[in-house]
Design an enzyme around this catalytic site. Structure first.
Site, mmCIF file in Angstrom:
data_model
loop_
_atom_site.group_PDB
_atom_site.id
_atom_site.type_symbol
_atom_site.label_atom_id
_atom_site.label_comp_id
_atom_site.label_asym_id
_atom_site.label_seq_id
_atom_site.Cartn_x
_atom_site.Cartn_y
_atom_site.Cartn_z
ATOM 1 N N GLU A 130 24.124 -85.994 79.848
ATOM 2 C CA GLU A 130 23.094 -85.780 78.818
ATOM 3 C C GLU A 130 22.652 -87.099 78.190
ATOM 4 O O GLU A 130 21.561 -87.179 77.624
ATOM 5 C CB GLU A 130 23.611 -84.799 77.747
ATOM 6 C CG GLU A 130 24.536 -85.373 76.698
ATOM 7 C CD GLU A 130 25.963 -85.618 77.173
ATOM 8 O OE1 GLU A 130 26.783 -86.106 76.372
ATOM 9 O OE2 GLU A 130 26.263 -85.317 78.355
ATOM 10 N N HIS B 107 28.895 -88.778 80.887
ATOM 11 C CA HIS B 107 27.971 -87.976 80.076
ATOM 12 C C HIS B 107 26.579 -87.927 80.710
ATOM 13 O O HIS B 107 25.756 -88.825 80.479
ATOM 14 C CB HIS B 107 27.852 -88.586 78.682
ATOM 15 C CG HIS B 107 29.034 -88.341 77.806
ATOM 16 N ND1 HIS B 107 29.108 -87.295 76.919
ATOM 17 C CD2 HIS B 107 30.201 -89.023 77.683
ATOM 18 C CE1 HIS B 107 30.256 -87.342 76.272
ATOM 19 N NE2 HIS B 107 30.943 -88.383 76.728
ATOM 20 N N CYS C 256 33.222 -84.498 79.525
ATOM 21 C CA CYS C 256 34.146 -85.281 78.712
ATOM 22 C C CYS C 256 35.171 -84.357 78.037
ATOM 23 O O CYS C 256 36.050 -83.838 78.700
ATOM 24 C CB CYS C 256 33.377 -86.149 77.717
ATOM 25 S SG CYS C 256 34.354 -87.523 77.068
#
Length: 230
Positions: A205, A203, A86
């Site tokens: 994560e 994302h 990002c």
């Protein structure tokens, strides 16, 4: 094996990324404040999401001009892995580590939702745990995630198989309606020429534990670990 998660003023996904690497996957990981430089030897550097320098000027533009980014360029040139997520992807683009830029969404609103993404290539240190054409679920959260690149560089990306991910439909088809931000040809993940650097807007994560609703993102980190264990 040691990873670094680089923190800038305004980073807000740094602890999430650290948690996945250090706690979920058991990789020795350091949080590195950008003023402190890369003082150790790292196998991989991750630049997490957030709003470095408040996204003033352009998202990632100021962070790209810090001293630590010169060190990260040297790390990449020496064969180390670099993952930008990002805002991290925006920083990598502004640093010239990948071609093109991530700019304001076609509909200039902040988007925060889950997206379907098609894996375009598995011939990378970041995607070897997937299958080519596989559709995965990853969250997106950005206001400046639209990937733009000139025709010559886009032709090079296609010829060299350097598009890592595209937004897609559930069946894997790439359509305008599956493109949340207006990116060129639905692109949302781009590799450097040597394939050691990946800039991606989704994302991983946030999709690395079952409690979060998807573990698809964890395979990106697992691919990196497998590559470094070769």
């Amino acid at each position: 094996m040691r990873f670094a998660v680089v923190q800038f003023g305004g980073s807000n996904c740094d602890l999430d990324t650290y948690h996945v690497l250090d706690q979920v996957l058991g990789v020795e990981t350091d949080l590195v404040w950008y003023h402190d430089d890369l003082q150790k030897s790292y196998d991989a550097v991750v630049i997490p999401g957030g709003f470095s320098y408040g996204d003033y000027l352009r998202a990632g533009a100021i962070a790209a001009r810090t001293r630590i980014m010169d060190q990260i360029k040297e790390h990449a040139a020496a064969g180390g892995l670099v993952l930008g997520i990002c805002n991290g992807a925006q920083i990598l683009a502004e640093s010239g580590l990948i071609p093109g830029i991530f700019t304001r969404n076609e509909d200039p609103r902040f988007i925060c939702r889950e997206a379907l993404v098609r894996v375009e290539t598995v011939n990378t240190p970041f995607t070897s745990a997937f299958s080519t054409g596989e559709v995965i679920r990853l969250p997106i959260a950005h206001g400046e995630g639209r990937f733009v690149v000139d025709e010559r560089d886009y032709a090079t990306l296609k010829r060299e198989d350097r598009v890592a991910f595209r937004f897609c439909e559930p069946d894997g088809s790439v359509t305008p309606s599956s493109n949340p931000n207006g990116s060129l040809e639905n692109i949302t993940g781009v590799l450097s020429k040597d394939r050691q650097v990946l800039a991606m807007m989704p994302h991983p994560e946030r999709a690395s534990e079952a409690v979060l609703g998807s573990t698809d993102g964890r395979r990106i980190f697992e691919s990196m670990i497998a590559y470094l264990h070769r």
